[in-house]
Design a protein around this motif. Sequence first.
Motif, short mmCIF file in Angstrom:
data_model
loop_
_atom_site.label_atom_id
_atom_site.label_comp_id
_atom_site.label_asym_id
_atom_site.label_seq_id
_atom_site.Cartn_x
_atom_site.Cartn_y
_atom_site.Cartn_z
N ILE A 184 -5.90 76.15 -9.53
CA ILE A 184 -5.86 76.32 -7.84
C ILE A 184 -6.13 74.77 -6.96
CG2 ILE A 184 -7.49 76.50 -6.07
CD1 ILE A 184 -8.88 78.68 -8.23
N ALA A 185 -6.38 73.86 -7.71
CA ALA A 185 -5.80 72.67 -7.10
C ALA A 185 -4.43 72.28 -7.32
CB ALA A 185 -7.05 71.84 -7.67
N GLY A 186 -4.16 73.14 -8.07
CA GLY A 186 -2.77 71.94 -7.86
C GLY A 186 -2.52 71.31 -8.80
N ARG A 187 -3.24 71.12 -9.74
CA ARG A 187 -3.45 70.09 -10.82
C ARG A 187 -2.57 70.90 -12.85
NH1 ARG A 187 -8.90 69.04 -9.19
NH2 ARG A 187 -8.99 70.21 -10.39
N SER A 188 -2.56 71.74 -12.35
CA SER A 188 -1.67 72.87 -13.33
C SER A 188 -0.78 74.10 -12.93
CB SER A 188 -2.70 73.02 -14.62
OG SER A 188 -3.08 74.30 -14.39
N GLU A 189 0.48 73.69 -13.90
CA GLU A 189 1.32 74.93 -13.87
C GLU A 189 1.89 75.17 -12.10
OE1 GLU A 189 -0.24 78.99 -16.06
OE2 GLU A 189 -1.91 77.90 -16.98
N ALA A 190 1.53 74.20 -11.24
CA ALA A 190 1.86 74.34 -9.81
C ALA A 190 3.61 74.94 -9.70
CB ALA A 190 1.71 72.90 -9.57
N SER A 191 3.90 74.88 -10.94
CA SER A 191 6.04 74.92 -10.66
C SER A 191 5.66 76.86 -11.28
CB SER A 191 6.72 74.53 -11.61
OG SER A 191 5.83 74.47 -12.89
N LYS A 192 4.96 76.38 -11.68
CA LYS A 192 4.65 78.24 -11.79
C LYS A 192 4.75 79.74 -10.97
CE LYS A 192 3.48 79.95 -16.42
NZ LYS A 192 3.05 79.92 -17.38
#
Lengths: 302, 302
Positions: free
Chosen positions: B142-150
């Motif tokens: 949710i914070a964009g710290r992981s899986e952001a590109s997906k």
Amino acid sequence: MTSSEAYNLRDFVFEKILNEDPLLHTVTLLGTQKINGSENVPAIIRIEKTALPVFTDGFVERSELIESTDIYTWLFGWLPKSDDNPDVKINVICPATETHIRKYSAQKFHIVRETPALYERIVKPYIDAFPASRTQWVEDIIAGRSEASKVLFRSPPDTSNGFLILPDMKWDLVTVNSLYLVAISLTSEVRSLRDLTSGHVPMLKSIKGEAERIAGAKWGLKATELRLFVHYQPSYYHFHVHIVNSNYTGLQGMSTGQAHMLDDLISLLELDGALLQKMTLAYALGENHALCTPMLEAQITL
Amino acid sequence: MTSSEAYNLRDFVFEKILNEDPLLHTVTLLGTQKINGSENVPAIIRIEKTALPVFTDGFVERSELIESTDIYTWLFGWLPKSDDNPDVKINVICPATETHIRKYSAQKFHIVRETPALYERIVKPYIDAFPASRTQWVEDIIAGRSEASKVLFRSPPDTSNGFLILPDMKWDLVTVNSLYLVAISLTSEVRSLRDLTSGHVPMLKSIKGEAERIAGAKWGLKATELRLFVHYQPSYYHFHVHIVNSNYTGLQGMSTGQAHMLDDLISLLELDGALLQKMTLAYALGENHALCTPMLEAQITL
């Protein structure tokens, strides 16, 4: 084809794949076959891998490493060739009719939403149009003209909201893990869950109670080891409840969008006795289902 | 074990069967294994039959009639032995921990009924007790710290009832027939469907709308080709919706008693905004689930 003539797979001329399921290790083929020197006739062949043989020391003759990482290893294995251990089981239907071909073909599923208005406009007329002969087999069971010896429970004749319970034809009557019974209401008034109101709660609760009693007495199952559900759309429009061992997973007819937990229906009817008439119900329809095209067209105007 | 050492199946000492599934053609064994000349350590071996090879003329080397009646014939078949065509795929976990053994063991399922009172007494405290760290991975997405590109869709930050949609980790991102996305709400306020009220209907409808838009634009799927459902009990207590190709059948997590059609939930909430707090919900719990024992005990007093 008589049993004396062994079916010769080499005479099968492959045409196309009707269906395949890598998870179940099956493939269904359509082709043609000469029988008794006649013209080629359509034939369906369904091939499935056999179950694994019992594990023993010589179980795998040879293995080959695919990959290994940390504590995980993957290998391919070859089993010893043996007459007692066939690789596949083959089912043949020959000559196959159009109906067989449709039945064995992969079917696309669509999720549709049935508002109360669409029920009145499309589904109710569809149910009303069924000739009584389509559920004659249900009437025969209820009247005691068929499967009488299989009936596990039957309400006394003067009971309002009566029902009977018998093994489902899908069950082998032996494997408790795949226990499958069905409860059928004695009256044909309730055609599907759309007709259920608070007045039917006593019947639903007593189906649950009797199912639990029978499964306990005959097969030693506890109440929590049964999954009771109702189909919408059902395959026949005479109210019935599916009673399945709760460990019997992977049944296609158990999916959300077709199967509704009996307990949930009871709870909804107790909270609002007219809820199932007011609800919009979402469910999957296969393209071969007669409701599919009209319901898909109706979705556009929702 | 390093990749240079081929795992030798002959060193495996069989102890017991942990699980077997004739439908899926799998068997899971527990045993012990000597590695690097060490003591015997626990090892899990899961064996599954390989997929069927492509059908050709020489597909079946030999066949044997089992039975024939009318247009139906059953046969056993033996495939030609070949290096390219292994019989089984074998997965090994060695050394296996207690956790691995539990994970691969057959689990018994029980159907329990959760009244609103049992939710308050047993389930809510269970959810409340989870440390925040258990859903840290959700917060990271949710914070964009992981899986952001997906991420395929994300609500603008100031949206109340916002959510994002991304591929589920179970999906290979390629096979449209097994398309599996997940929509996750941006706030952690809604922990399960028990918390949903009429106020969340706009969020649920917009999850449905965006899922349909994405699946259409990226994979050419129509709205009716998606099955959207919510788990109860879910595997993590931060509201999320499963978005699956409607042709992807046989998924265990799609069963009634665990999966609830998003459309049905929307309809229920529109009819009565507090219904999901008032309902008794029936669902299956595996014996390894922490809620299983307390819920089974509580069933007795229902």
